[in-house]
Motif scaffolding. Structure first.
Motif, short mmCIF file in Angstrom:
data_model
loop_
_atom_site.label_atom_id
_atom_site.label_comp_id
_atom_site.label_asym_id
_atom_site.label_seq_id
_atom_site.Cartn_x
_atom_site.Cartn_y
_atom_site.Cartn_z
N ALA A 20 9.06 4.82 1.87
CA ALA A 20 7.97 5.75 2.17
C ALA A 20 7.48 6.48 0.93
O ALA A 20 6.39 7.05 0.91
CB ALA A 20 8.41 6.77 3.22
N ALA A 21 8.29 6.45 -0.14
CA ALA A 21 7.87 7.02 -1.42
C ALA A 21 7.37 5.94 -2.37
O ALA A 21 6.36 6.12 -3.06
CB ALA A 21 9.04 7.77 -2.07
N PHE A 22 8.08 4.81 -2.40
CA PHE A 22 7.68 3.72 -3.30
C PHE A 22 8.34 2.43 -2.84
O PHE A 22 9.56 2.38 -2.68
CB PHE A 22 8.09 4.02 -4.74
CG PHE A 22 7.60 3.00 -5.75
CD1 PHE A 22 6.33 3.11 -6.27
CD2 PHE A 22 8.41 1.94 -6.15
CE1 PHE A 22 5.86 2.17 -7.19
CE2 PHE A 22 7.95 1.01 -7.07
CZ PHE A 22 6.67 1.12 -7.59
N GLY A 23 7.52 1.40 -2.62
CA GLY A 23 8.04 0.10 -2.23
C GLY A 23 8.62 -0.63 -3.43
O GLY A 23 8.13 -0.52 -4.55
N LEU A 24 9.67 -1.42 -3.18
CA LEU A 24 10.39 -2.07 -4.26
C LEU A 24 9.60 -3.20 -4.92
O LEU A 24 8.86 -3.93 -4.26
CB LEU A 24 11.71 -2.62 -3.74
CG LEU A 24 12.74 -1.59 -3.29
CD1 LEU A 24 14.02 -2.28 -2.81
CD2 LEU A 24 13.06 -0.61 -4.42
N PHE A 25 9.79 -3.33 -6.22
CA PHE A 25 9.31 -4.50 -6.96
C PHE A 25 10.30 -5.64 -6.76
O PHE A 25 11.52 -5.44 -6.74
CB PHE A 25 9.22 -4.18 -8.45
CG PHE A 25 7.86 -3.75 -8.90
CD1 PHE A 25 6.99 -3.10 -8.06
CD2 PHE A 25 7.45 -4.00 -10.20
CE1 PHE A 25 5.73 -2.69 -8.49
CE2 PHE A 25 6.19 -3.60 -10.64
CZ PHE A 25 5.33 -2.95 -9.78
#
Length: 361
Positions: A20-25
């Motif tokens: 919800a803050a940052f999707g994984l690379f």
């Protein structure tokens, strides 16, 4: 899904509960980005045609994923910029219904313009409250996030479809930043007129890319004053022939950023959005059950029949620090701790978090 985990290096050392803050690379996305940057290094402006193709392919991929006409897709760097461009086209004095505690970038652009705004508290019966306000105040525009950023409450999409059917003149604008990429979604068949989203969360595409989708009927009601050379495909003769969506693309778009979105969409489609949706539903059910047993959820979340994979549990800074010390990546939001799960998470992750929380008490 277990095979997908190996493509995300973060998962090798952390319990990642923070999409919800940052999707994984993924490893694969990094490879593509490095190869693309190398092409620019070696070819310079000779990459122009390839860059234009990447943008075109991205628009087509977004349209395909969300079952939308390609001509109704505008590519924007982020939701916040896109919504401000949209609102430049709305009539002053329009009555706007917003949700209290919704994401600031959804609310602020309306509240700082010449609109009359109403705010609805987020509750277990939020859909009933929306319907009541829309009918009582003759609302012109309903603007909301499909999934609430603080506690993960998800608006019933069937409700929005019925609301639109009963109020055909109502304009429904939705932020899909915390929703798009979590499940299979058909924009064309939805009740939403305008859907915008940043793609760095559940679409796993990094910063600098997003999109807005428009229904055909809504385009006739909006006269955007925005214009730029890029929207005319760098052709001076096209000044008066710029399409509606291309007016939202007045300047150059980063092919690395939007190419990342294109790459990630294809990656998700290869896994299967139906499988991703199934996994996320299982994670949501598991997390809600376990957090409810521990008395960690708000009553309004417990009472809802459907929920997203975002949960805000009761907890202070001490518990947050304890979680991070035990390699759980999460966020402090509002009065609690936000934990969010995507398809690359497992029920074992949730069990491990529960064990850590119990050991902290």
């Amino acid at each position: 899904m277990n095979n997908a985990r190996s493509n995300f290096p973060v998962l090798r050392q952390y319990i990642y509960a923070n999409t919800a803050a940052f999707g994984l690379f993924s490893d694969d996305l990094l490879d593509w980005r490095q190869e693309t940057d190398l092409d620019f290094l070696l070819k310079g402006s000779a990459m122009r045609n390839e860059s234009l193709k990447i943008i075109k392919d991205t628009r087509a991929s977004v349209a395909s994923l969300f079952h939308c006409n390609t001509n109704n897709v505008a590519l924007v760097p982020n939701f916040s910029l896109g919504i401000n461009m949209v609102l430049n086209s709305l009539n002053k004095g329009a009555k706007i219904a917003l949700l209290n505690n919704d994401y600031p970038s959804v609310k602020w652009p309306f509240k700082t313009r010449s609109f009359t705004t109403f705010e609805i508290p987020i509750s277990a019966q939020i859909e009933d409250d929306i319907k009541t306000l829309v009918e009582k105040e003759k609302i012109d525009v309903l603007a909301l996030s499909i999934v609430q950023w603080l506690n993960g409450v998800m608006i019933d999409l069937d409700f929005l479809k019925q609301l639109k059917k009963e109020n055909p003149e109502l304009i429904i604008i939705a932020d899909g930043t915390q929703f798009c990429g979590t499940s299979d979604f058909n924009f064309q068949e939805s009740g939403i007129d305008i859907l915008g989203a940043s793609a760095y969360k559940w679409l796993l595409s990094g910063y600098g890319n997003g999109f807005f989708l428009f229904k055909d009927a809504i385009k006739e009601k909006l006269a955007t004053p925005i214009i730029g050379f890029s929207g005319a495909d760098a052709d001076e003769d096209n000044e008066n022939a710029i399409s509606f969506v291309r007016k939202f693309e007045p300047g150059h778009l980063s092919c690395t950023a939007f190419g990342s979105l294109n790459f990630s969409i294809n990656y998700l489609k290869n896994i299967g959005m139906d499988k991703i949706e199934e996994q996320n539903k299982a994670l949501s059910s598991k997390a809600k059950l376990e957090f409810t047993r521990l008395g960690l959820l708000q009553e309004q979340v417990i009472q809802r029949n459907k929920h997203s994979t975002i949960f805000n549990i009761k907890g202070d800074t001490k518990l947050y620090n304890f979680l991070t010390e035990n390699n759980v990546i999460c966020s402090q939001r509002g009065d609690g701790i936000r934990l969010s799960f995507h398809f690359y998470n497992t029920e074992k992750d949730i069990n491990a978090i529960i064990k850590i929380i119990k050991s902290a008490s």
